[in-house]
Design a protein around this motif. Structure first.
Motif, PDB file in Angstrom:
ATOM      1  N   ALA A 377      69.045  42.329 -18.369  1.00 14.13           N
ATOM      2  CA  ALA A 377      69.908  41.174 -18.634  1.00 14.13           C
ATOM      3  C   ALA A 377      70.789  40.860 -17.426  1.00 14.13           C
ATOM      4  O   ALA A 377      71.026  39.688 -17.100  1.00 14.13           O
ATOM      5  CB  ALA A 377      70.768  41.450 -19.864  1.00 14.13           C
ATOM      6  N   ILE A 378      71.286  41.898 -16.752  1.00 13.16           N
ATOM      7  CA  ILE A 378      72.110  41.695 -15.556  1.00 13.16           C
ATOM      8  C   ILE A 378      71.285  41.052 -14.446  1.00 13.16           C
ATOM      9  O   ILE A 378      71.729  40.108 -13.775  1.00 13.16           O
ATOM     10  CB  ILE A 378      72.710  43.034 -15.096  1.00 13.16           C
ATOM     11  CG1 ILE A 378      73.747  43.525 -16.116  1.00 13.16           C
ATOM     12  CG2 ILE A 378      73.346  42.910 -13.713  1.00 13.16           C
ATOM     13  CD1 ILE A 378      74.199  44.950 -15.894  1.00 13.16           C
ATOM     14  N   SER A 379      70.063  41.547 -14.252  1.00 13.03           N
ATOM     15  CA  SER A 379      69.207  40.981 -13.210  1.00 13.03           C
ATOM     16  C   SER A 379      68.798  39.546 -13.549  1.00 13.03           C
ATOM     17  O   SER A 379      68.726  38.689 -12.657  1.00 13.03           O
ATOM     18  CB  SER A 379      67.965  41.863 -13.020  1.00 13.03           C
ATOM     19  OG  SER A 379      68.336  43.139 -12.525  1.00 13.03           O
ATOM     20  N   PHE A 380      68.561  39.285 -14.829  1.00 13.10           N
ATOM     21  CA  PHE A 380      68.231  37.913 -15.244  1.00 13.10           C
ATOM     22  C   PHE A 380      69.401  36.977 -14.952  1.00 13.10           C
ATOM     23  O   PHE A 380      69.216  35.851 -14.467  1.00 13.10           O
ATOM     24  CB  PHE A 380      67.891  37.884 -16.734  1.00 13.10           C
ATOM     25  CG  PHE A 380      67.607  36.505 -17.270  1.00 13.10           C
ATOM     26  CD1 PHE A 380      66.355  35.934 -17.131  1.00 13.10           C
ATOM     27  CD2 PHE A 380      68.606  35.773 -17.904  1.00 13.10           C
ATOM     28  CE1 PHE A 380      66.094  34.654 -17.612  1.00 13.10           C
ATOM     29  CE2 PHE A 380      68.354  34.495 -18.387  1.00 13.10           C
ATOM     30  CZ  PHE A 380      67.097  33.932 -18.241  1.00 13.10           C
ATOM     31  N   ALA A 381      70.615  37.443 -15.242  1.00 13.61           N
ATOM     32  CA  ALA A 381      71.801  36.625 -14.967  1.00 13.61           C
ATOM     33  C   ALA A 381      71.940  36.351 -13.479  1.00 13.61           C
ATOM     34  O   ALA A 381      72.309  35.244 -13.067  1.00 13.61           O
ATOM     35  CB  ALA A 381      73.045  37.326 -15.505  1.00 13.61           C
ATOM     36  N   ALA A 382      71.643  37.363 -12.651  1.00 10.80           N
ATOM     37  CA  ALA A 382      71.729  37.182 -11.199  1.00 10.80           C
ATOM     38  C   ALA A 382      70.714  36.152 -10.711  1.00 10.80           C
ATOM     39  O   ALA A 382      71.004  35.372  -9.795  1.00 10.80           O
ATOM     40  CB  ALA A 382      71.500  38.513 -10.498  1.00 10.80           C
ATOM     41  N   ASP A 383      69.533  36.133 -11.316  1.00  7.06           N
ATOM     42  CA  ASP A 383      68.487  35.195 -10.906  1.00  7.06           C
ATOM     43  C   ASP A 383      68.706  33.795 -11.468  1.00  7.06           C
ATOM     44  O   ASP A 383      68.049  32.836 -11.019  1.00  7.06           O
ATOM     45  CB  ASP A 383      67.117  35.706 -11.362  1.00  7.06           C
ATOM     46  CG  ASP A 383      66.671  36.936 -10.577  1.00  7.06           C
ATOM     47  OD1 ASP A 383      67.166  37.120  -9.445  1.00  7.06           O
ATOM     48  OD2 ASP A 383      65.848  37.709 -11.108  1.00  7.06           O
ATOM     49  N   ASN A 384      69.592  33.685 -12.438  1.00  6.72           N
ATOM     50  CA  ASN A 384      69.810  32.393 -13.098  1.00  6.72           C
ATOM     51  C   ASN A 384      71.294  32.056 -13.173  1.00  6.72           C
ATOM     52  O   ASN A 384      71.795  31.582 -14.206  1.00  6.72           O
ATOM     53  CB  ASN A 384      69.192  32.420 -14.505  1.00  6.72           C
ATOM     54  CG  ASN A 384      67.689  32.608 -14.489  1.00  6.72           C
ATOM     55  OD1 ASN A 384      66.940  31.652 -14.361  1.00  6.72           O
ATOM     56  ND2 ASN A 384      67.257  33.859 -14.602  1.00  6.72           N
ATOM     57  N   ILE A 385      71.987  32.299 -12.072  1.00  5.11           N
ATOM     58  CA  ILE A 385      73.433  32.070 -12.039  1.00  5.11           C
ATOM     59  C   ILE A 385      73.766  30.604 -12.277  1.00  5.11           C
ATOM     60  O   ILE A 385      74.741  30.265 -12.959  1.00  5.11           O
ATOM     61  CB  ILE A 385      74.012  32.544 -10.690  1.00  5.11           C
ATOM     62  CG1 ILE A 385      73.946  34.076 -10.603  1.00  5.11           C
ATOM     63  CG2 ILE A 385      75.458  32.074 -10.518  1.00  5.11           C
ATOM     64  CD1 ILE A 385      74.307  34.636  -9.254  1.00  5.11           C
ATOM     65  N   GLU A 386      72.959  29.722 -11.724  1.00  6.46           N
ATOM     66  CA  GLU A 386      73.255  28.298 -11.816  1.00  6.46           C
ATOM     67  C   GLU A 386      72.861  27.701 -13.165  1.00  6.46           C
ATOM     68  O   GLU A 386      73.223  26.564 -13.464  1.00  6.46           O
ATOM     69  CB  GLU A 386      72.532  27.544 -10.692  1.00  6.46           C
ATOM     70  CG  GLU A 386      72.888  28.011  -9.292  1.00  6.46           C
ATOM     71  CD  GLU A 386      74.378  27.889  -9.010  1.00  6.46           C
ATOM     72  OE1 GLU A 386      75.002  26.942  -9.535  1.00  6.46           O
ATOM     73  OE2 GLU A 386      74.910  28.739  -8.275  1.00  6.46           O
ATOM     74  N   SER A 387      72.109  28.450 -13.958  1.00  7.92           N
ATOM     75  CA  SER A 387      71.719  27.906 -15.264  1.00  7.92           C
ATOM     76  C   SER A 387      72.457  28.658 -16.367  1.00  7.92           C
ATOM     77  O   SER A 387      73.674  28.697 -16.384  1.00  7.92           O
ATOM     78  CB  SER A 387      70.200  27.970 -15.431  1.00  7.92           C
ATOM     79  OG  SER A 387      69.720  29.286 -15.248  1.00  7.92           O
TER      80      SER A 387
END
Length: 695
Positions: A377-387
């Motif tokens: 979840a943390i890595s997903f958030a990092a990859d989708n910061i703008e969304s």
């Protein structure tokens, strides 16, 4: 400073005896900061180079070798003939020898069993680890010198050189260059002298503290093996967590600056002054103080500013950078443990990433949490910061920075095809306190596998307390943690979570008195150990149950022999008349003899005088004995094919091939075996196994 003997000089005195001893010390420079990278990553880095090596045979005068000189044949021959090789913090010299002298100069391997460490011997004797402070503490005739620090950093280019480089139109960066003999003769000679003086000081330390006993030499070697193995780090996901934290820091700092008129989270004094102007004065900005204040703070701009600053200064997020700083090219972080880092007990201390002080998960379901899902979840958030990545992370795990702090352990992993298998001694200090004091009532609690927190809570409230009654169980837990080493209200408050307390001082004193009434053997041990230590200092060796105190022959150390046979040491002990924090029935001051000794406490100003009372001595004895239990278990794990990669408090973490043996219950059986001196200890072990480290 003394004269430096050139390589070709004859030895200052002939060697006598079958085994030579050589003390050596490297000086190096690198683009890396060794304080952040650690010895292993530093030694392997392409920019690291040896400036010089000083060495001395059998207490003689040092010689200095530099890379532009022929190989030091006398040193290499002595090592090949079995000479003992000593260094202060030998893990550094071992790494530099391996990755610099062997790789670049073709020197022979120094067999592992020929290495000795004067820093380890000093730590065993409760002397500060750093060479300069050890020299001061021991009042040595030789002290560590000073050197021009520029030699350890890349040499700066002049403005004229930078201008010429820019004019050349080169797209390549200016090469790193270092000070050298040809251009900076005086600075280099000063460095050679400095290196030689380090060797003289190390010789003096070695003479003052002596050698590690054989048993502790084996423990130090195990420590080196564990540190050399290191732990695997999940570098790709660590980098993504850093990306997320940096994005959040940028956002939070922008909002903080808007609220405060331009003050950033790192500007501590300015932020504290701003809060004062808003009518909120903090004595300090420690996490405890801020967490306590936030529990009852009214909503508004000050609370929001404090929350934002807490987010951008989270210690947990800083550990992400520490992980990348110390990771080696193979993805493993090494040098995370310090042999005998806690004095005088001998427990391991953390270094670099400091796994011993990772934040404990506070979520209610932390024990059952899917750590892979959290990391994902943390890595997903990092990859989708703008969304919607950060929003989704927040919805599932709450504050995203807090989520990263909780995930730190999970970035320690097993290597591909392997599994982490860990065992944790349960309530081992409480067991040790009961066993060493002879408190059979308490030992029966552990033999019957009862929850000691519930048992004590039942005594406080006068009825059986169940685990689901968390407030009452917490009283039992706080009592067990606070009172075993003579603590009272202050100890309770130290363990209490931040925020308003529901327990008054009088409540805590009532709990304390109940605990002491139920543990008379422990109370007796406090005074028994204190009396024995005083008698040992003033007249003759004395003991209490399985513990013996005695003075070393030179009179500079008080020894405490534990049930395992290992000794703890107290430097410069003496007995003084002290005023007690209570009065007699008539209200008069009470004086009694107490033990004082010298100890190194960096957070208290360095080398200080410590007043040792019964509870303090009991804590040392219990923690030292539990350390010996841990060491014995670590050796058994190694023998049974469970290689240790980390220890954290009372936990042993191993790494094995995936398969039937990758089961924490098998490891627990090995850890439950007890050495002869602990046969009566009803110890138990909990644990886990999996790809990621967890608590």
């Amino acid at each position: 400073m003394g004269k430096i003997l050139p390589i070709s000089s004859p030895e200052p005195r002939p060697h006598v005896g079958p085994v030579r001893e050589v003390e050596l010390d490297y000086e190096t420079h690198s683009e890396l900061d060794i304080r952040r990278a650690g010895a292993q990553a530093y030694a392997r880095h392409p920019s690291t180079e040896v400036i010089c090596l000083a060495y001395a045979f059998d207490g003689g005068e040092p010689k200095v070798w530099a890379p532009d000189l022929p190989p030091p044949r006398d040193l290499l021959d002595a090592i090949e003939n079995g000479a003992r090789v000593k260094a202060h913090n030998a893990s550094f010299e071992r790494a530099i020898w391996r990755w610099q002298s062997m790789q670049k100069h073709g020197w022979p391997l120094v067999p592992f069993d020929q290495w000795r460490c004067t820093m380890a011997a000093a730590a065993y004797r409760s002397i500060p680890l750093s060479l300069d402070v050890a020299g001061i503490a021991l009042r040595l005739p030789q002290q560590k010198g000073e050197v021009d620090k520029r030699v350890f950093s890349p040499k700066k280019y002049t403005a004229k050189e930078i201008k010429a480089w820019k004019k050349s139109g080169s797209t390549k960066p200016l090469p790193v260059r270092w000070y050298n003999d040809a251009d900076d003769f005086d600075i280099m000679q000063d460095t050679y002298n400095y290196c030689a003086q380090d060797v003289r000081t190390e010789q003096a330390v070695s003479k003052a503290v002596g050698e590690l006993p054989l048993g502790e030499l084996k423990v130090w070697r195990l420590d080196q093996i564990i540190n050399d193995r290191g732990v695997q780090l999940d570098v790709p996901n660590i980098e993504k967590a850093i990306k997320l934290v940096e994005a959040l820091d940028t956002k939070n700092n922008a909002e903080l600056e808007q609220i405060t008129g331009g003050i950033r989270g790192t500007q501590r004094d300015k932020f504290k002054a701003w809060c004062a102007k808003q009518g909120v004065e903090f004595p300090d900005l420690t996490s405890y103080t801020i967490d306590y204040w936030l529990k009852t703070a009214p909503e508004g701009r000050v609370k929001r500013a404090v929350e934002l600053r807490q987010a951008v200064t989270k210690a947990g997020s800083k550990k992400l950078y520490a992980m990348l700083d110390c990771v080696c090219p193979d993805g493993r972080a090494r040098g995370l443990l310090q042999y005998h880092g806690a004095m005088p007990t001998g427990r391991w201390a953390g270094r670099l990433v400091q796994p011993q002080n990772f934040k404990r998960p506070t979520w209610a379901d932390a024990e059952d949490m899917d750590v892979d899902a959290l990391v994902g979840a943390i890595s997903f958030a990092a990859d989708n910061i703008e969304s919607d990545g950060v929003e989704l992370l927040t919805m599932i795990y709450g504050d995203p920075v807090e989520a990263v702090s909780h995930a730190l352990r999970s970035y320690i992993t097993a290597a591909p095809g392997r599994v982490l298998v860990a065992g944790d001694f349960k309530a081992v200090e409480a067991v040790g306190t009961a066993a060493l004091s002879g408190c059979e009532r308490k030992l029966d609690v552990f033999r019957d596998k009862q929850d000691p927190y519930l048992v004590f809570a039942g005594s406080v409230f006068g009825h059986t307390v169940e685990k689901k009654d968390k407030p009452k169980r917490t009283v039992g837990k706080m009592g067990e943690l606070s009172f075993g080493f003579g603590g009272s209200v202050g100890a309770w408050r130290n363990f209490e979570p931040a925020g308003p307390s529901v327990h008054t001082d009088e409540d805590i004193k009532k709990y304390r008195d109940i605990w002491r009434e139920q543990h008379p053997e422990v109370v007796a041990m406090w005074s028994g150990l204190e009396d024995a230590a005083i008698e040992a200092i003033t007249s003759r060796p004395s003991g209490y149950r399985e513990i013996e105190y005695f003075m070393a022959e030179d009179g500079d150390w008080l020894g405490c022999r534990l049930p395992s046979g290992r000794c703890m040491w107290y430097r410069e002990p003496r007995v003084v008349e002290s005023i007690m924090p209570w009065t007699d029935r008539a209200g008069n001051a009470v004086f009694k003899p107490q033990v004082e000794y010298k100890a190194y406490k960096p957070d208290q100003g360095g080398w200080i005088t410590v007043r040792a009372w019964g509870g303090h001595l009991t804590e040392n004895v219990v923690q030292g004995t539990c350390r010996d239990l841990m060491v014995a278990a670590a050796f058994r794990c190694e023998r049974e094919g469970y290689p240790v990669v980390l220890t954290v408090h009372d936990e042993i973490v191993t790494e094995v091939e995936d398969g039937p043996r990758a089961d924490w219950k098998l490891l627990a059986e090995i850890m439950r075996e007890r050495p002869a001196w602990a046969q009566r200890w009803p110890i138990d072990v909990d644990g886990f196994h999996g790809y990621r480290y967890r608590k």
